[in-house]
Design an enzyme around this catalytic site. Structure first.
Site, short mmCIF file in Angstrom:
data_model
loop_
_atom_site.label_atom_id
_atom_site.label_comp_id
_atom_site.label_asym_id
_atom_site.label_seq_id
_atom_site.Cartn_x
_atom_site.Cartn_y
_atom_site.Cartn_z
N CYS A 110 -8.87 -3.93 0.00
CA CYS A 110 -9.50 -3.86 1.33
C CYS A 110 -9.89 -2.42 1.68
O CYS A 110 -11.01 -2.17 2.11
CB CYS A 110 -8.57 -4.43 2.38
N HIS A 111 -8.95 -1.49 1.49
CA HIS A 111 -9.23 -0.10 1.84
C HIS A 111 -8.76 0.88 0.77
O HIS A 111 -8.68 2.08 1.01
CB HIS A 111 -8.60 0.25 3.20
#
Length: 210
Positions: free
Chosen positions: A174-175
């Site tokens: 996701c990040h």
């Protein structure tokens, strides 16, 4: 002489009237005081009754609120789980669920253990050694919540073939948070290591989480 007597009689009459007038004035005052006292008592009763009803209402509201806050039977049933780890081979990991959260259980290889122990814990963002994240005699069993400490995503790396990130542990796509073989944050925005839940081994192959 007759005039003097009349004058004297006239002077005594007003004194009687004054006494009677004083009595008349006193009587209404006493009545007003009694009425005022009754009014005060009536107001006190109304005030006490209002406070009492308010107290009863607060209790009536609190009882269902406390009941709702009490753990339900299904929640209590999930307070702990037992997992048989006998089938997990070195280098493998499984994903299970506890309290509606994913849990990673990983059987570390000797190489993964060495890799984790080589790292200077003081240089880490969230300083912890592998020994602090495992149990004595069970250093190869790494048990953590499968929840990225950045925004709560589920990292990859527990299932076969998934990307484990630059440090061979877990990777949150996701990040871009990378965790090492001890599930410690090494790169990316996550501020903390993956959380180690409370657990204990109740036999050589069964672990109780929670």
């Amino acid at each position: 002489m007759a005039t003097v007597k009349k004058t004297t009689g006239t002077s005594k009459a007003p004194r009687k009237k004054s006494a009677e007038a004083s009595a008349e004035l006193t009587a209404p005052t006493a009545t007003a005081t009694e009425e005022e006292g009754e009014g005060v008592r009536r107001r006190d009763f109304i005030h006490i009754a209002a406070v009492s009803f308010a107290g009863v209402g607060a209790v009536a509201v609190a009882i269902p609120l406390v009941s709702q806050m009490s753990a339900s039977a299904d929640v209590l049933a999930l307070a702990s789980i037992e997992v048989d780890v006998a089938a997990i081979q070195p280098g493998q990991a499984i994903k299970t669920s506890w309290r509606k959260q994913p849990v990673f259980i990983r059987n570390l290889t000797p190489a993964e253990i060495d890799e984790a122990n080589k790292v200077d814990a003081g240089s880490l963002r969230d300083p912890q050694t592998l020994a602090e994240r495992t149990q004595p005699g069970k250093e190869n069993w790494l048990i953590t919540l499968g929840v990225c400490t950045h925004l709560g995503c589920v990292p990859l790396g527990a299932a076969a073939g998934e990307v484990k990130g630059e440090y061979g542990g877990y990777f949150c796509p996701c990040h871009g948070s990378h965790y090492d073989t001890a599930a410690r944050i090494r790169k990316g925005p996550a501020p903390l290591n993956l959380t180690v839940p409370e657990y204990t081994f109740i036999s050589d192959t069964v672990v109780k989480i929670g």
